[in-house]
Design a protein around this motif. Structure first.
Motif, PDB file in Angstrom:
ATOM      1  N   TYR A 146      -6.239  -7.349  -7.905  1.00  0.00           N
ATOM      2  CA  TYR A 146      -4.958  -6.608  -8.334  1.00  0.00           C
ATOM      3  C   TYR A 146      -4.888  -5.821  -9.536  1.00  0.00           C
ATOM      4  CZ  TYR A 146       0.060  -5.671  -8.584  1.00  0.00           C
ATOM      5  OH  TYR A 146       1.356  -4.885  -8.816  1.00  0.00           O
ATOM      6  N   ASN A 185      -1.368   1.547 -13.192  1.00  0.00           N
ATOM      7  CA  ASN A 185      -0.107   2.348 -12.071  1.00  0.00           C
ATOM      8  C   ASN A 185       1.136   1.407 -12.468  1.00  0.00           C
ATOM      9  OD1 ASN A 185      -1.802   4.198 -10.953  1.00  0.00           O
ATOM     10  ND2 ASN A 185      -2.784   2.404  -9.549  1.00  0.00           N
ATOM     11  N   THR A 186       1.435   0.643 -13.500  1.00  0.00           N
ATOM     12  CA  THR A 186       2.555   0.087 -13.680  1.00  0.00           C
ATOM     13  C   THR A 186       3.596   0.960 -14.132  1.00  0.00           C
ATOM     14  OG1 THR A 186       1.992  -0.395 -15.899  1.00  0.00           O
ATOM     15  CG2 THR A 186       1.652  -2.202 -14.291  1.00  0.00           C
ATOM     16  N   ARG A 187       4.835   0.827 -13.400  1.00  0.00           N
ATOM     17  CA  ARG A 187       5.809   1.899 -13.588  1.00  0.00           C
ATOM     18  C   ARG A 187       7.531   1.200 -13.775  1.00  0.00           C
ATOM     19  NH1 ARG A 187       3.402   3.182  -9.003  1.00  0.00           N
ATOM     20  NH2 ARG A 187       5.235   2.335  -7.678  1.00  0.00           N
ATOM     21  N   ASN A 227       9.213  -4.721 -11.913  1.00  0.00           N
ATOM     22  CA  ASN A 227       8.432  -5.489 -10.862  1.00  0.00           C
ATOM     23  C   ASN A 227       6.971  -5.203 -10.838  1.00  0.00           C
ATOM     24  OD1 ASN A 227      10.629  -6.512  -9.463  1.00  0.00           O
ATOM     25  ND2 ASN A 227      10.666  -4.902  -8.072  1.00  0.00           N
ATOM     26  N   ASP A 228       6.571  -4.273 -11.158  1.00  0.00           N
ATOM     27  CA  ASP A 228       5.009  -3.967 -11.536  1.00  0.00           C
ATOM     28  C   ASP A 228       4.527  -4.804 -12.579  1.00  0.00           C
ATOM     29  OD1 ASP A 228       5.238  -2.002  -9.380  1.00  0.00           O
ATOM     30  OD2 ASP A 228       5.067  -0.471 -10.568  1.00  0.00           O
ATOM     31  N   TYR A 229       4.985  -4.487 -13.625  1.00  0.00           N
ATOM     32  CA  TYR A 229       4.759  -5.168 -15.081  1.00  0.00           C
ATOM     33  C   TYR A 229       4.850  -6.638 -14.689  1.00  0.00           C
ATOM     34  CZ  TYR A 229       4.455  -0.979 -17.891  1.00  0.00           C
ATOM     35  OH  TYR A 229       3.940  -0.047 -18.345  1.00  0.00           O
ATOM     36  N   ASN A 264      -4.178  -1.860  -9.847  1.00  0.00           N
ATOM     37  CA  ASN A 264      -3.084  -1.645 -10.343  1.00  0.00           C
ATOM     38  C   ASN A 264      -2.672  -1.416 -11.850  1.00  0.00           C
ATOM     39  OD1 ASN A 264      -1.482  -1.684  -7.794  1.00  0.00           O
ATOM     40  ND2 ASN A 264      -2.644  -3.271  -7.627  1.00  0.00           N
ATOM     41  N   LYS A 307       3.592  -8.401  -2.188  1.00  0.00           N
ATOM     42  CA  LYS A 307       2.906  -8.070  -3.387  1.00  0.00           C
ATOM     43  C   LYS A 307       2.561  -9.402  -4.220  1.00  0.00           C
ATOM     44  CE  LYS A 307       4.202  -3.261  -3.907  1.00  0.00           C
ATOM     45  NZ  LYS A 307       4.989  -2.349  -4.968  1.00  0.00           N
TER      46      LYS A 307
END
Length: 87
Positions: A27, A34-36, A39-41, A31, A16
């Protein structure tokens, strides 16, 4: 010696990160809503940083730092280091 296969979550995260580096704006576009988790943030913050959206990057990195407890213990220090370097 037994060679261990790569750890799946680590490999997925690294893939990723490469996706973010190749096209950070794409990205963000696909995305940001959809940050949860931490890692996503972090990845979103990295994308913002690479697109010179520094305020958004700082906000995403701050949120990633807040959510570090969600990360596997073996990975949390690495992610904390990455966040520190990015900010």
């Amino acid at each position: 010696a037994d060679a261990k296969p790569p750890i799946a979550p680590f490999s997925a995260f690294e893939e990723k990160r490469r996706v973010v580096d190749r096209n950070p704006q794409a990205y963000i576009d696909s995305n940001a809503a959809n940050t949860r988790n931490a890692n996503d943030y972090f990845l979103l913050g990295r994308a913002y940083l690479l697109t010179a959206k520094y305020t958004e990057a700082r906000q995403a990195f701050t949120e990633a730092k807040i959510r570090l407890s969600q990360v596997e213990p073996g990975s949390s220090q690495t992610l904390a280091n990455e966040i520190a370097m990015a900010t």
